[in-house]
Design a protein around this motif. Structure first.
Motif, PDB file in Angstrom:
ATOM      1  N   ILE A  99      -4.027   5.619  -2.381  1.00 19.06           N
ATOM      2  CA  ILE A  99      -4.971   5.555  -1.528  1.00 19.06           C
ATOM      3  C   ILE A  99      -5.949   4.252  -2.127  1.00 19.06           C
ATOM      4  O   ILE A  99      -6.423   3.375  -1.248  1.00 19.06           O
ATOM      5  N   ILE A 100      -6.349   4.357  -3.337  1.00 17.74           N
ATOM      6  CA  ILE A 100      -6.855   3.599  -4.098  1.00 17.74           C
ATOM      7  C   ILE A 100      -6.416   2.364  -4.129  1.00 17.74           C
ATOM      8  O   ILE A 100      -7.028   1.186  -3.629  1.00 17.74           O
ATOM      9  N   MET A 101      -5.169   2.087  -4.389  1.00 17.16           N
ATOM     10  CA  MET A 101      -4.249   0.842  -4.760  1.00 17.16           C
ATOM     11  C   MET A 101      -4.399   0.277  -3.222  1.00 17.16           C
ATOM     12  O   MET A 101      -4.489  -0.998  -3.479  1.00 17.16           O
ATOM     13  N   ILE A 102      -4.116   0.929  -2.338  1.00 18.83           N
ATOM     14  CA  ILE A 102      -3.967   0.304  -0.940  1.00 18.83           C
ATOM     15  C   ILE A 102      -5.337  -0.527  -0.548  1.00 18.83           C
ATOM     16  O   ILE A 102      -5.243  -1.558  -0.153  1.00 18.83           O
ATOM     17  N   ALA A 103      -6.313   0.524  -0.872  1.00 23.49           N
ATOM     18  CA  ALA A 103      -7.781  -0.083  -0.521  1.00 23.49           C
ATOM     19  C   ALA A 103      -8.268  -1.248  -1.326  1.00 23.49           C
ATOM     20  O   ALA A 103      -8.910  -1.991  -0.537  1.00 23.49           O
ATOM     21  N   VAL A 104      -7.728  -1.397  -2.467  1.00 27.21           N
ATOM     22  CA  VAL A 104      -8.106  -2.264  -3.318  1.00 27.21           C
ATOM     23  C   VAL A 104      -7.300  -3.734  -3.206  1.00 27.21           C
ATOM     24  O   VAL A 104      -7.400  -4.765  -3.859  1.00 27.21           O
ATOM     25  N   GLY A 105      -6.075  -3.419  -2.490  1.00 24.99           N
ATOM     26  CA  GLY A 105      -5.175  -4.524  -2.312  1.00 24.99           C
ATOM     27  C   GLY A 105      -3.954  -4.397  -3.241  1.00 24.99           C
ATOM     28  O   GLY A 105      -3.314  -5.734  -3.469  1.00 24.99           O
ATOM     29  N   ALA A 106      -3.876  -3.720  -4.398  1.00 31.48           N
ATOM     30  CA  ALA A 106      -2.965  -3.742  -5.335  1.00 31.48           C
ATOM     31  C   ALA A 106      -1.462  -3.078  -4.947  1.00 31.48           C
ATOM     32  O   ALA A 106      -0.636  -3.279  -5.792  1.00 31.48           O
ATOM     33  N   PHE A 107      -1.269  -2.602  -3.895  1.00 29.12           N
ATOM     34  CA  PHE A 107      -0.277  -1.898  -3.464  1.00 29.12           C
ATOM     35  C   PHE A 107       0.622  -2.929  -2.832  1.00 29.12           C
ATOM     36  O   PHE A 107       0.323  -3.862  -2.341  1.00 29.12           O
ATOM     37  N   LYS A 108       2.076  -2.674  -3.326  1.00 29.97           N
ATOM     38  CA  LYS A 108       3.077  -3.970  -2.895  1.00 29.97           C
ATOM     39  C   LYS A 108       4.135  -3.155  -2.111  1.00 29.97           C
ATOM     40  O   LYS A 108       4.215  -1.801  -2.207  1.00 29.97           O
ATOM     41  N   ASP A 109       4.882  -3.790  -1.288  1.00 24.81           N
ATOM     42  CA  ASP A 109       5.776  -3.354  -0.558  1.00 24.81           C
ATOM     43  C   ASP A 109       7.497  -3.249  -1.227  1.00 24.81           C
ATOM     44  O   ASP A 109       7.098  -3.531  -2.544  1.00 24.81           O
ATOM     45  N   GLN A 110       8.223  -3.152  -0.810  1.00 22.02           N
ATOM     46  CA  GLN A 110       9.656  -2.944  -1.573  1.00 22.02           C
ATOM     47  C   GLN A 110       9.881  -4.248  -2.059  1.00 22.02           C
ATOM     48  O   GLN A 110      10.780  -4.342  -3.100  1.00 22.02           O
ATOM     49  N   PHE A 111       9.502  -5.213  -1.548  1.00 21.91           N
ATOM     50  CA  PHE A 111      10.060  -6.663  -2.299  1.00 21.91           C
ATOM     51  C   PHE A 111       8.729  -7.097  -3.374  1.00 21.91           C
ATOM     52  O   PHE A 111       8.813  -8.223  -3.562  1.00 21.91           O
TER      53      PHE A 111
END
Length: 116
Positions: A99-111
Motif C-alpha cells: 500500500i505504501i509503495m503504490i501510494a508513493v509511486g515505487a511499485f513496479k509491474d511485471q516488467f
C-alpha cells in the motif's frame, strides 16, 4: 540520442519490424497514430518506459483486496500474487508495505515499469 543510445540514461532504442508510425497529415486532428502488429493505437495510449497499468486501480485493489494479492495479479506478478493469496498478504506485513509503495509511486509491474 546517438546511434539509438541515450547518453544520459543509457536507454537503447531498438527498431522493430512490428511497429510503424503513420505520418501526420494536415487534415487529421490530434496525435499521430501508431501501428503495432496491425493494430491502430493512439499516441497517447503508449508511453515508453511507463506501464499500461493504472496506479489508482492498483492502490484500490491493494487496499480492499490486498490480503488476497489481487493487486499483484493486476500488475502481472502472478507468483507473488499466489504467495499473497496463500499467506494472507504475507501475514499482513507485505500488504501494508505494498500500500505504501503504490501510494508513493515505487511499485513496479511485471516488467519493472512504474505504474501510470
Amino acid at each position: 540520442m546517438e546511434n539509438n543510445n541515450c547518453g544520459y540514461c543509457g536507454y537503447k532504442e531498438e527498431i522493430s519490424s512490428y511497429a510503424a508510425t503513420v505520418p501526420f497529415q494536415s487534415g487529421q486532428s490530434g496525435q499521430p497514430q501508431i501501428i503495432i502488429q496491425n493494430q491502430m493505437i493512439q499516441g497517447s495510449e503508449v508511453v515508453p518506459g511507463v506501464s499500461k497499468k493504472n496506479k489508482i486501480t492498483a492502490l484500490l485493489l491493494c487496499i480492499f483486496l490486498g490480503w488476497l494479492g489481487i493487486h499483484r495479479f493486476y500488475v502481472g506478478k502472478i507468483g507473488t500474487g499466489l504467495l499473497y493469496l496463500f499467506t494472507g498478504g504475507l501475514f499482513g506485513v507485505g500488504w501494508l508495505i505494498d500500500i505504501i509503495m503504490i501510494a508513493v509511486g515505487a511499485f513496479k509491474d511485471q516488467f519493472a515499469l512504474p505504474l501510470r
